[in-house]
Design an enzyme around this catalytic site. Structure first.
Site, PDB file in Angstrom:
ATOM      1  N   CYS A 256      32.829  37.573  49.929  1.00  0.00           N
ATOM      2  CA  CYS A 256      32.314  37.899  51.220  1.00  0.00           C
ATOM      3  C   CYS A 256      30.997  38.237  51.727  1.00  0.00           C
ATOM      4  CB  CYS A 256      33.661  38.348  52.274  1.00  0.00           C
ATOM      5  SG  CYS A 256      33.519  38.115  54.134  1.00  0.00           S
TER       6      CYS A 256
ATOM      7  N   HIS B  54      38.181  35.746  51.110  1.00  0.00           N
ATOM      8  CA  HIS B  54      37.870  37.325  51.334  1.00  0.00           C
ATOM      9  C   HIS B  54      39.261  38.131  51.125  1.00  0.00           C
ATOM     10  CE1 HIS B  54      38.560  37.138  55.860  1.00  0.00           C
ATOM     11  NE2 HIS B  54      39.865  37.423  55.351  1.00  0.00           N
TER      12      HIS B  54
END
Lengths: 452, 241
Positions: B97, B197
């Site tokens: 991320c 993520h």
């Protein structure tokens, strides 16, 4: 004219939804009303002669508002309140359908964090009670700092003549009062409740003013505590309403010495955990500001029972079932901390859903400290749309009792209840799982249908 | 011969942890320990130097904008050379991320342009369009045949790979790097970046094991992964796969 017709239509709808017996009718009537008249909240809000109070926070909105309503109603103040926890603007609109019927009515609205700016613009509240901001549903709310920025804008633009009641222990919240004239702070002043350090999921670690890392002299709950910025000198404001000598008694509640400018009272709170001590402090500070007496605060807080799913205990097939909503790391950590205060090994039922109201992203379960229950669980049952992922989280937290998985809420609850000898079963559902559980128990005649 | 130890370094764990990134570390630790492998965890934060020789696996997660900006500047200033040296000697770098966005050459955030550490050739631009949010599934091959990685993405930035750069996988469900080219993440040797993520490894323990193998140069014995496989299928189902 549109408002009158809209109100009539929405009230009719609410009656119809209630007759059908499902869903309580807290959302649809308000949606229809707002469709009819976009200014309905503003127009109906003017009917409240006692003005409006808005309550917002990541955790504890529903319970805090229920506590305030408990205090005000016991002292004979008529309250218009979205008590079912429907807290987006249509929920507020639905509650306002009843505005203007009694003299001196005060509006008491819990408001979703993201909806606070819109609702505040419509209602021009006399008092804002803002309690905490924790990481929660990042897919829906976005970053925490952005929520805090939007709240700061609302306070700067809309709250000139209003009172702010703020949590001194949450730096994101306390900072909102920095340039405001009329602020009441509340907080905890008992270092026996301090954690050994900041919890993993602590959020606000950097000064809102200068960006330097805060130093914590005591951390009570997530990032709530006594903090200061070593760089610019910002520090936790001294609270006017605070709790001394906090004694947590597991699931049976807590004892607190509450100090306010008006005096000091001893409180036996029926709701457990430090998070409910914060809710009680917030409610007390707000109610005192609205003119309640200390004695009124005491009876109101001691008499406020659990809101559905916020530590409510029911009996299912002869077993006590305690329901504790978990929906984000900070809230879950407090529930888990409370469970560790119970004797013996625990039977758990957890329901992890990923509906829009839960947040579609279930990553957060890895931020909650399920590790504190390692070695303390006799049996865990995982349910809900993401049951398998909840079960895996428990495995890696070192939960050593057997972990059963069954997505279907009803079947999994039945098997969890059946496997036990009358000892309490602790149910930890996320928000939409809680709603399903409520309907399930209501269908079985074990819980009241939602009153709205 | 004594069992090897997986030496992990978490980069900026106090700032880059927004989506429960510690789940990845927890899974690496448990899966090493269950096999009798050693596991050690260190961290390197703002202003701290990084020893290129000291770690087998370096992890960096996602953070809020403000924290990511602090980290971007610090990483270039204090860790860039060590990261390049670590990658050159074959250490695994897993960047997720916000951390992934800092692996490339730059991240354009409105008026502001953050420099990346340039471990891979990619650049990221925050566009005015909606954030790319939702369950996601990709197909990736880390040398053991194509496998599915399931997870959740939530990013405002759109990432573009340079012409010589390979993605981690192709998008089966979801948005990926930029919602246009069907590519997700980046992989150059043992440097891996992805938008999937937070606790990505709990949802995909095959990937956790593969990273341990790449980091230590070993082959791992299988574990009883009944619960892990069920969780993986749950995450795939959530993505619509």
């Amino acid at each position: 004219m549109r408002t009158v017709a809209g109100v009539a239509l929405a009230r009719g709808l609410r009656l119809l939804v209630r007759r059908l017996g499902r869903g309580g009718g807290t959302t649809l009537p308000g949606r229809v009303l707002l469709r009819f008249d976009r200014g309905a909240i503003e127009r109906l809000g003017r009917r409240l002669r006692g003005g409006s109070v808005v309550v917002s926070a990541t955790n504890g909105k529903t319970t805090t508002a229920a506590m305030i309503a408990g205090v005000l109603e016991r002292s004979g103040r008529p309250v218009v309140h979205n008590r079912a926890g429907s807290n987006m603007h249509w929920g507020v609109a639905t509650a306002l359908l009843d505005a203007g019927r009694r003299p001196g009515e005060i509006g008491l609205f819990e408001v979703d964090e993201a909806w606070l700016p819109a609702v505040a613009r419509a209602l021009s509240p006399r008092l804002y009670l803002l309690s905490n901001l924790f990481r929660d549903q990042l897919d829906r709310y976005g970053e925490l700092e952005l929520v805090a920025d939007r709240w700061a804008e609302v306070v700067a633009e809309r709250a000139h003549g209003a009172t702010l009641v703020l949590n001194a222990d949450d730096p994101l919240i306390a900072d909102l009062g920095r340039e405001h004239r009329d602020v009441v702070y509340f907080g905890v002043a008992d270092d026996s409740q301090a954690l050994p350090g900041l919890q993993h999921a602590s959020d606000s670690k950097h000064c809102r003013r200068c960006g330097h890392a805060y130093a914590y002299d005591a951390a009570y709950l997530g990032h709530l505590g006594r903090y200061h910025c070593p760089n610019c000198g910002r520090e936790r404001p001294d609270p006017q309403v605070y709790a001394e000598r906090v004694e947590l008694r597991g699931m049976s509640g807590s004892h607190v010495e509450l100090v306010a400018p008006a005096g000091r009272i001893s409180l036996d709170l029926p709701l457990p955990g430090l998070y409910n001590v914060y809710n009680a402090l917030a409610a007390a500070a707000c109610a005192l500001e609205l003119g309640a007496s200390l004695e009124g605060v005491r009876t109101g807080l001691e008499g406020t029972a659990a809101v559905f799913g916020r530590v409510e205990t029911l009996t299912v097939a002869g077993r006590p079932l305690s329901i504790l909503l978990v929906k984000n790391p900070a809230g879950a950590n407090e529930v888990l901390r409370t469970l560790t205060l119970e004797e013996g090994s625990l039977d758990l039922w957890l329901a992890l859903n990923d509906g829009i109201a839960d947040g579609r992203d279930v990553s957060w379960v890895w931020d909650a400290d399920f590790e504190v229950l390692a070695g303390r669980v006799r049996r865990a049952t995982c349910s809900g749309m993401r049951a398998e992922e909840m079960a895996l989280r428990l495995k890696y937290a070192g939960i050593d009792g057997p972990i059963a998985v069954e997505r279907d809420l009803g079947r999994s609850l039945d098997s969890a209840v059946a496997d036990g000898d009358g000892a309490p079963l602790y149910a930890l559902p996320t928000y939409t799982a809680l709603l399903e559980l409520r309907d399930l128990l209501a269908d079985r005649g074990l819980a009241r249908p939602w009153a709205g | 011969m004594a069992a090897p130890t997986l030496r992990v370094c978490a980069l900026y764990p106090g700032l880059m942890n927004i989506y429960a990134d510690r789940g990845n570390i927890a899974v690496l630790r448990a899966r090493c320990e269950w096999r009798g492998l050693g596991f050690s965890l260190e961290s390197s934060g703002l202003g701290e130097r990084l020893d290129a020789e000291r770690h087998d696996l370096l992890y960096i997660g996602g953070g809020q904008d403000r924290d990511q900006i602090l980290v971007a500047e610090d990483m270039v200033a204090t860790k860039r050379e060590a990261l390049h040296a670590a990658a050159a000697r074959g250490a695994v770098v897993l960047a997720v991320c916000g951390g992934y966005q800092l692996l490339g050459t730059s991240y354009q955030l409105g008026e502001r342009k953050l420099a990346g550490v340039g471990l891979v050739d990619l650049w990221t631009v925050r566009e005015p369009g909606p954030r790319l949010i939702g369950n996601c599934a990709i197909e990736a091959d880390l040398g053991t045949g194509p496998r599915v990685i399931a997870g959740f993405e939530n990013h405002g930035g759109r990432t573009h790979l340079g012409s010589s750069e390979r993605p981690l996988g192709r998008v089966l469900k979801g948005h990926g790097n930029n919602a246009r080219d069907g590519l997700e993440g980046v992989r150059r040797a043992n440097v891996i970046g992805t938008y999937l993520h937070g606790p990505l490894l709990p949802k995909n323990v095959w990937l956790a094991d593969r990273l341990i193998e790449l980091a230590l140069g070993v082959e791992l014995e299988p574990l009883d992964d009944t619960m892990e496989d069920a969780a993986h299928l749950s995450a795939r189902r959530a993505a619509g796969l």
